[in-house]
Design an enzyme around this catalytic site. Sequence first.
Site, PDB file in Angstrom:
ATOM      1  N   GLY A  14      55.821  79.747  48.636  1.00 30.23           N
ATOM      2  CA  GLY A  14      54.457  79.235  48.642  1.00 30.23           C
ATOM      3  C   GLY A  14      54.479  77.771  49.028  1.00 30.23           C
ATOM      4  CB  CYS A  15      52.362  74.976  47.958  1.00 28.95           C
ATOM      5  SG  CYS A  15      52.211  73.201  48.167  1.00 28.95           S
ATOM      6  CG  PHE A  16      56.484  72.075  51.268  1.00 26.07           C
ATOM      7  CD1 PHE A  16      55.441  71.278  50.867  1.00 26.07           C
ATOM      8  CD2 PHE A  16      56.797  72.099  52.623  1.00 26.07           C
ATOM      9  CE1 PHE A  16      54.722  70.502  51.761  1.00 26.07           C
ATOM     10  CE2 PHE A  16      56.090  71.327  53.529  1.00 26.07           C
ATOM     11  CZ  PHE A  16      55.047  70.527  53.098  1.00 26.07           C
TER      12      PHE A  16
END
Length: 180
Positions: A14-16
Amino acid sequence: MANTNLEIATVGGGCFWCTEAVFQEVRGVHKVVSGYTGGKAPGRPTYREICSGLTGHAEVVQVSFDPSIISYEDILIIFMTTHDPTSLNRQGADAGTQYRSVIYHHNEAQQKKATVVLEEMQAVYEKPIVTELSALGIFYDAEADHQDYYKNNSEQGYCQVVINPKLAKLRQFHADKLLN
């Protein structure tokens, strides 16, 4: 003196910003770099281009770690238990192929170890794991404002609502692997 025995794991969950924050708390991790890989668009991608979903890149982190302190397998187990590996191209409200669950292996040994971890982790989840396992291509560091994001912005709403629960999972399930 630099540690020359470091290994690198590259994962996307997902979002880093979330994945970076998780691994920055793990003992044996020396560095976490947010970036992009897995795309086919020419040239160096930008965050804006990645967010469009058109480049094919995933938001990932490269985790440099000391295998004498934490194993590659433990890195992957932490990864698999701090995001939802059963959700295709989505983590919470973040949707699109750039948010896919993915392990990019750097060599055949990592590929074999990741295959075993994915098989073992399936027993933990009721739904099928959709985490992709691929060879690492070109890795691009994300822009400077995406590095150390949680450390620099922990009071922002996204960090409070999305990242803090992932850190709580890390602390609950992997307390023995955390920095003192």
